[in-house]
Design an enzyme around this catalytic site. Structure first.
Site, PDB file in Angstrom:
ATOM      1  N   SER A  45       0.839  -1.203   0.000  1.00 36.53           N
ATOM      2  CA  SER A  45       0.000   0.000   0.000  1.00 36.53           C
ATOM      3  C   SER A  45       0.871   1.250   0.000  1.00 36.53           C
ATOM      4  O   SER A  45       0.392   2.344  -0.288  1.00 36.53           O
ATOM      5  CB  SER A  45      -0.925   0.010   1.223  1.00 36.53           C
ATOM      6  OG  SER A  45      -0.186  -0.260   2.402  1.00 36.53           O
ATOM      7  N   GLU A 114      -0.092 -12.302  -1.730  1.00 36.03           N
ATOM      8  CA  GLU A 114      -1.518 -12.280  -2.067  1.00 36.03           C
ATOM      9  C   GLU A 114      -1.885 -13.476  -2.947  1.00 36.03           C
ATOM     10  O   GLU A 114      -1.128 -13.843  -3.845  1.00 36.03           O
ATOM     11  CB  GLU A 114      -1.858 -10.987  -2.826  1.00 36.03           C
ATOM     12  CG  GLU A 114      -1.811  -9.765  -1.946  1.00 36.03           C
ATOM     13  CD  GLU A 114      -2.264  -8.498  -2.667  1.00 36.03           C
ATOM     14  OE1 GLU A 114      -2.878  -8.589  -3.745  1.00 36.03           O
ATOM     15  OE2 GLU A 114      -2.001  -7.408  -2.124  1.00 36.03           O
ATOM     16  N   GLU A 182      -9.318  -9.707   3.486  1.00 38.72           N
ATOM     17  CA  GLU A 182      -9.614  -8.306   3.150  1.00 38.72           C
ATOM     18  C   GLU A 182     -10.977  -8.161   2.477  1.00 38.72           C
ATOM     19  O   GLU A 182     -11.319  -8.902   1.551  1.00 38.72           O
ATOM     20  CB  GLU A 182      -8.501  -7.747   2.223  1.00 38.72           C
ATOM     21  CG  GLU A 182      -8.750  -6.289   1.844  1.00 38.72           C
ATOM     22  CD  GLU A 182      -7.526  -5.538   1.341  1.00 38.72           C
ATOM     23  OE1 GLU A 182      -6.416  -6.093   1.346  1.00 38.72           O
ATOM     24  OE2 GLU A 182      -7.703  -4.375   0.925  1.00 38.72           O
TER      25      GLU A 182
HETATM   26  O1  KIV Z   1      -0.454  -3.408   1.565  1.00 37.43           O
HETATM   27  C1  KIV Z   1      -1.089  -3.382   2.620  1.00 37.43           C
HETATM   28  O2  KIV Z   1      -1.064  -2.399   3.355  1.00 37.43           O
HETATM   29  C2  KIV Z   1      -1.870  -4.566   2.982  1.00 37.43           C
HETATM   30  C3  KIV Z   1      -2.763  -4.480   4.175  1.00 37.43           C
HETATM   31  C4  KIV Z   1      -3.636  -3.355   4.238  1.00 37.43           C
HETATM   32  C5  KIV Z   1      -3.358  -5.750   4.546  1.00 37.43           C
HETATM   33  O3  KIV Z   1      -1.749  -5.552   2.341  1.00 37.43           O
END
Ligand code: KIV
Length: 277
Positions: A45, A114, A182
């Site tokens: 993220s 993932e 998620e």
């Molecule tokens: O990339 C991320 O921050 C995540 C989480 C929000 C689970 O995969």
């Protein structure tokens, strides 16, 4: 000393919730750690919240390693997880192992991947068999946004919930020590949580998960490009930062900054020499 995986695994039988937050830099990681979070995730993220990119898949292995190193220097107590970036674990097994090892060498204690297709499960098995701790991630998986067709809630029907449970069970069998769920109805997350032994860490998946994860910039009110309804804001750093910068500009412009205590001074004798020059 950082928390061990065994310690985290002991929470579920004790009904103790696991707390997880993301962090992307040294000082934020240090404060998240001081705040007492169990696990810190250097999530992909960061592509969106730190680098301002559109998708989480826009981050490379080399970039991820820089952030993992920075965060690692700030973390003393939490278990540190690093996201494996898009295409760093999909190509083949040896590249997956190589990339996971690089993240561990950069300071992570575990990696997160993932997906749960047969191909990914096979690659996860490869990692866990050589002793690399892995966290799975199913439900909405942002790296697959093109296939999922947007930020869509997953597991809305009983049959979809069965599919998600089956994926979670496969991840457990492959040796994952935890799984992120998620964006799904809380009933789906509850069903999965009750039917696997490893802990579930929810994000937008309701209160029945064994733990919760959120993006730190979201809870601190720092990232404002989008704000999902599952985020709870604990601070308003956007306002705090903007106000502080406005005050700084005003102080510089008015001559109030720097004051007598905020500068260095010459000895009188030396000052006189240049003043009389
Ligand atoms: O990339 C991320 O921050 C995540 C989480 C929000 C689970 O995969």
């Amino acid at each position: 000393m950082r928390k061990s995986i065994q310690k985290i695994l002991n929470y579920k039988p004790q009904n103790k919730k696991i707390t997880v937050l993301t962090a992307y830099d040294y000082s934020t990681a240090k404060y998240a750690d001081l705040g007492g979070v169990d696990m810190i995730l250097v999530g992909d993220s960061l592509a969106q919240v730190v680098l301002g990119l559109d998708n989480t898949s826009d981050i490379s292995m080399n970039e991820m390693k820089i952030f993992v190193r920075a965060v690692s220097r700030g973390v003393e107590n939490a278990l540190l997880i690093a996201d494996m970036p898009y295409m760093s674990f999909q190509i083949d097994k040896s590249q997956t192992v190589q990339n996971a090892c690089e993240l561990i060498k950069a300071g992570a204690n575990a990696v997160k991947l993932e997906g749960a297709s047969d191909y990914i499960i096979d690659n996860i098995k490869h990692l866990t068999q050589i002793g690399i701790p892995v966290v799975g991630h199913i439900g909405f998986t942002p790296q697959s946004i093109n296939i999922l067709g947007g930020n869509k809630i997953q597991g809305k029907t009983a049959s979809k919930a069965e599919e998600i449970l089956s994926q979670a069970q496969k991840l457990q069998e492959a040796g994952c020590f935890a799984v992120v769920l998620e964006l799904m109805p809380q009933e789906c997350a509850k069903y999965v949580t009750q039917n696997i032994q490893i802990p579930t860490i929810g994000i937008g998946a309701g209160k029945f998960c064994d733990g919760q994860v959120l993006v730190i910039d979201d809870i601190l009110g720092k990232f404002d490009k989008f704000s999902p309804r599952f985020v709870r804001k604990y601070a308003d750093l956007k306002t705090t930062i903007t106000q502080a910068v406005k005050q700084y500009c005003a102080d510089v412009e008015s001559g109030d900054f720097p004051n007598e205590n905020e500068c260095y001074k010459m000895e009188d004798e030396e000052r006189e020499k240049i003043e009389t020059h």
